[in-house]
Design an enzyme around this catalytic site. Structure first.
Site, mmCIF file in Angstrom:
data_model
loop_
_atom_site.group_PDB
_atom_site.id
_atom_site.type_symbol
_atom_site.label_atom_id
_atom_site.label_comp_id
_atom_site.label_asym_id
_atom_site.label_seq_id
_atom_site.Cartn_x
_atom_site.Cartn_y
_atom_site.Cartn_z
ATOM 1 N N TYR A 21 -18.825 3.236 67.537
ATOM 2 C CA TYR A 21 -19.094 4.016 66.327
ATOM 3 C C TYR A 21 -18.661 5.442 66.623
ATOM 4 O O TYR A 21 -19.240 6.100 67.482
ATOM 5 C CB TYR A 21 -20.586 3.979 65.976
ATOM 6 C CG TYR A 21 -21.052 2.628 65.490
ATOM 7 C CD1 TYR A 21 -21.280 1.585 66.391
ATOM 8 C CD2 TYR A 21 -21.276 2.384 64.146
ATOM 9 C CE1 TYR A 21 -21.706 0.349 65.951
ATOM 10 C CE2 TYR A 21 -21.711 1.148 63.702
ATOM 11 C CZ TYR A 21 -21.918 0.130 64.606
ATOM 12 O OH TYR A 21 -22.342 -1.100 64.167
ATOM 13 N N ASP B 132 -26.691 -14.912 49.121
ATOM 14 C CA ASP B 132 -25.967 -13.817 48.457
ATOM 15 C C ASP B 132 -25.953 -13.978 46.943
ATOM 16 O O ASP B 132 -25.742 -13.008 46.218
ATOM 17 C CB ASP B 132 -24.522 -13.741 48.978
ATOM 18 C CG ASP B 132 -24.435 -13.040 50.326
ATOM 19 O OD1 ASP B 132 -25.488 -12.891 50.987
ATOM 20 O OD2 ASP B 132 -23.323 -12.647 50.725
ATOM 21 N N GLY C 285 -26.822 -3.680 59.680
ATOM 22 C CA GLY C 285 -28.153 -4.199 59.959
ATOM 23 C C GLY C 285 -28.184 -5.709 60.071
ATOM 24 O O GLY C 285 -29.092 -6.269 60.677
HETATM 25 C C1 LIG Z 1 -18.563 -7.976 57.503
HETATM 26 C C2 LIG Z 1 -19.858 -8.746 57.320
HETATM 27 C C3 LIG Z 1 -20.750 -8.848 58.388
HETATM 28 C C4 LIG Z 1 -21.964 -9.526 58.224
HETATM 29 N N1 LIG Z 1 -22.834 -9.612 59.288
HETATM 30 C C5 LIG Z 1 -24.007 -10.242 59.131
HETATM 31 C C6 LIG Z 1 -24.925 -10.345 60.221
HETATM 32 O O1 LIG Z 1 -24.695 -9.841 61.312
HETATM 33 N N2 LIG Z 1 -26.110 -10.992 60.013
HETATM 34 C C7 LIG Z 1 -26.425 -11.538 58.802
HETATM 35 O O2 LIG Z 1 -27.514 -12.114 58.665
HETATM 36 N N3 LIG Z 1 -25.554 -11.487 57.761
HETATM 37 C C8 LIG Z 1 -24.369 -10.859 57.895
HETATM 38 N N4 LIG Z 1 -23.485 -10.791 56.851
HETATM 39 C C9 LIG Z 1 -23.863 -11.397 55.555
HETATM 40 C C10 LIG Z 1 -23.624 -12.900 55.541
HETATM 41 O O3 LIG Z 1 -22.291 -13.195 55.900
HETATM 42 C C11 LIG Z 1 -23.928 -13.387 54.133
HETATM 43 O O4 LIG Z 1 -25.185 -12.915 53.718
HETATM 44 C C12 LIG Z 1 -23.943 -14.917 54.094
HETATM 45 O O5 LIG Z 1 -22.695 -15.447 54.489
HETATM 46 C C13 LIG Z 1 -24.266 -15.390 52.684
HETATM 47 O O6 LIG Z 1 -24.311 -16.802 52.707
HETATM 48 P P1 LIG Z 1 -24.340 -17.603 51.361
HETATM 49 O O7 LIG Z 1 -24.305 -19.042 51.757
HETATM 50 O O8 LIG Z 1 -25.434 -17.134 50.487
HETATM 51 O O9 LIG Z 1 -22.991 -17.199 50.602
HETATM 52 P P2 LIG Z 1 -21.494 -17.448 51.069
HETATM 53 O O10 LIG Z 1 -21.371 -17.369 52.555
HETATM 54 O O11 LIG Z 1 -20.660 -16.507 50.247
HETATM 55 O O12 LIG Z 1 -21.205 -18.947 50.651
HETATM 56 C C14 LIG Z 1 -21.100 -19.326 49.306
HETATM 57 C C15 LIG Z 1 -20.237 -20.558 49.234
HETATM 58 O O13 LIG Z 1 -20.309 -21.102 47.925
HETATM 59 C C16 LIG Z 1 -19.023 -21.554 47.585
HETATM 60 N N5 LIG Z 1 -18.938 -21.632 46.106
HETATM 61 C C17 LIG Z 1 -18.876 -20.630 45.198
HETATM 62 N N6 LIG Z 1 -18.796 -21.114 43.961
HETATM 63 C C18 LIG Z 1 -18.831 -22.467 44.078
HETATM 64 C C19 LIG Z 1 -18.775 -23.541 43.131
HETATM 65 N N7 LIG Z 1 -18.699 -23.356 41.819
HETATM 66 N N8 LIG Z 1 -18.803 -24.809 43.605
HETATM 67 C C20 LIG Z 1 -18.893 -25.064 44.943
HETATM 68 N N9 LIG Z 1 -18.950 -24.091 45.883
HETATM 69 C C21 LIG Z 1 -18.909 -22.807 45.432
HETATM 70 C C22 LIG Z 1 -18.093 -20.516 48.191
HETATM 71 O O14 LIG Z 1 -16.791 -21.051 48.338
HETATM 72 C C23 LIG Z 1 -18.763 -20.269 49.517
HETATM 73 O O15 LIG Z 1 -18.323 -21.156 50.507
HETATM 74 C C24 LIG Z 1 -22.268 -10.127 56.991
HETATM 75 C C25 LIG Z 1 -21.356 -10.043 55.917
HETATM 76 C C26 LIG Z 1 -20.168 -9.346 56.081
HETATM 77 C C27 LIG Z 1 -19.191 -9.272 54.915
#
Ligand SMILES: Cc1cc2nc3c(=O)[nH]c(=O)nc-3n(C[C@H](O)[C@H](O)[C@H](O)COP(=O)(O)OP(=O)(O)OC[C@H]3O[C@@H](n4cnc5c(N)ncnc54)[C@H](O)[C@@H]3O)c2cc1C
Length: 286
Positions: free
Chosen positions: A95, A173, A182
């Site tokens: 950082y 998400d 964080g």
């Molecule tokens: C740079 C970065 C660093 C991060 N670091 C951390 C960390 O250190 N620790 C931590 O806890 N979190 C971290 N996060 C956050 C974490 O990656 C997300 O909170 C997490 O991936 C969210 O998971 P999710 O399953 O809710 O959504 P997503 O991972 O977005 O998954 C949603 C899925 O739904 C699918 N989808 C969407 N619409 C449809 C549909 N109509 N039909 C079928 N499938 C569909 C998408 O294709 C996707 O695969 C980080 C995020 C970023 C960007």
């Protein structure tokens, strides 16, 4: 992944859903297997930050701070010899305490790095400008910076007004978008499904009324709001600030390791102290 109660199907898409009566009708489609109608008592939407299902339900995302959508520059860069030239301890992330507040993340333990820094209001950088900014921040020539890719991205911090609408529940998400700082995004999502999972089972098995599912929003939304800034956990920088400070000791080999961000950082040729490093990255709160 294999669980007795989970039927995991890849490459299926949720096309439409209809909530009514005793449950939800979900239309799924797959390139390989065509279309299928699934009837379910409950649908848990884990479809990510853009969540088409949340939008279809008309559930608003509430943003705590107006500047929560700050823009960032991302870059994939090759920085040959950086590890040898920095006087700081080897680290996964650095950082930089400089005007750009640059973050360098190691991608391969060698020369490949992911660089991110906040953009000012109307700033729109070319790859050449990104290269010059990185070189300036690292106090090296542009010849030492090879930009492989650049992308602008914007973070967000917003929470759905409700995590439930009828037989549809939001998790992950889809329910809350928060800054990576964080590392709370996925953790909070896992907390969601742990909470809503046992409650759905309780309702399906008949030992709890459907009203139990209302406690899902009551219990999980405040947690998500806290990480999204409602309690000041994250504030987002909106513009670079402060004077330029060099980071590397040009062409001087590293002499021994130093504690992360320690006060023993050697002075740069210009006499100023150079940046902080983090052997085990400390999340910044922005
Ligand atoms: C740079 C970065 C660093 C991060 N670091 C951390 C960390 O250190 N620790 C931590 O806890 N979190 C971290 N996060 C956050 C974490 O990656 C997300 O909170 C997490 O991936 C969210 O998971 P999710 O399953 O809710 O959504 P997503 O991972 O977005 O998954 C949603 C899925 O739904 C699918 N989808 C969407 N619409 C449809 C549909 N109509 N039909 C079928 N499938 C569909 C998408 O294709 C996707 O695969 C980080 C995020 C970023 C960007």
């Amino acid at each position: 992944m294999s669980q007795p109660s989970v039927d995991l199907r890849y490459r299926w898409c949720c096309e439409t859903f209809q909530d009514g009566g005793n449950g939800v009708r979900v239309r799924l489609s797959s390139c390989g297997y065509g279309s299928r109608l699934v009837l379910a008592r409950y649908l848990v939407a884990c479809d990510g930050a853009a969540s088409p299902i949340r939008r279809a339900l008309g559930l608003a995302s509430v943003r705590d701070a107006a500047d929560a959508r700050a823009r960032w520059q991302g870059a994939l860069v090759r920085l040959p010899g950086l590890r040898q030239r920095t006087p700081h301890a080897p680290a996964v992330q650095y950082y930089l305490i400089n005007p750009r507040r640059m973050i360098l993340g190691s991608l391969d333990g060698g020369d490949l790095w992911r660089v991110t820094f906040p953009l000012a209001g109307g700033e729109d950088l070319t790859a050449g400008e990104v290269r010059a900014i990185i070189a300036g921040a690292l106090d090296c020539g542009t010849g030492s910076v090879e930009v492989l890719d650049t992308r602008e991205w914007s973070g967000d911090a917003a929470v759905a007004e409700s995590f439930r609408s009828g037989h549809v529940l939001l998790a992950g998400d889809a329910a809350h978008r928060m800054w990576p700082s964080g590392g709370h995004g996925m953790n909070t999502g896992l907390g969601d499904v742990a909470n809503v999972g046992w409650k759905i089972e309780a309702v399906l098995r008949g030992w709890a009324p459907p009203a139990l599912l209302d406690t899902y929003t009551t219990e999980r939304r405040p947690t998500a709001s806290a990480w999204c800034g409602g309690h000041g956990a994250i504030t987002v920088p909106t513009s670079p600030c402060g004077p330029t400070r060099p980071w590397m000791t040009p062409n001087r080999p590293r002499s021994g390791t130093r504690s992360a961000g320690g006060s023993s950082a050697p002075a740069s040729p210009s006499g100023r102290r150079s940046a902080s490093s983090s052997a085990s990255p400390t999340p910044t709160r922005r």
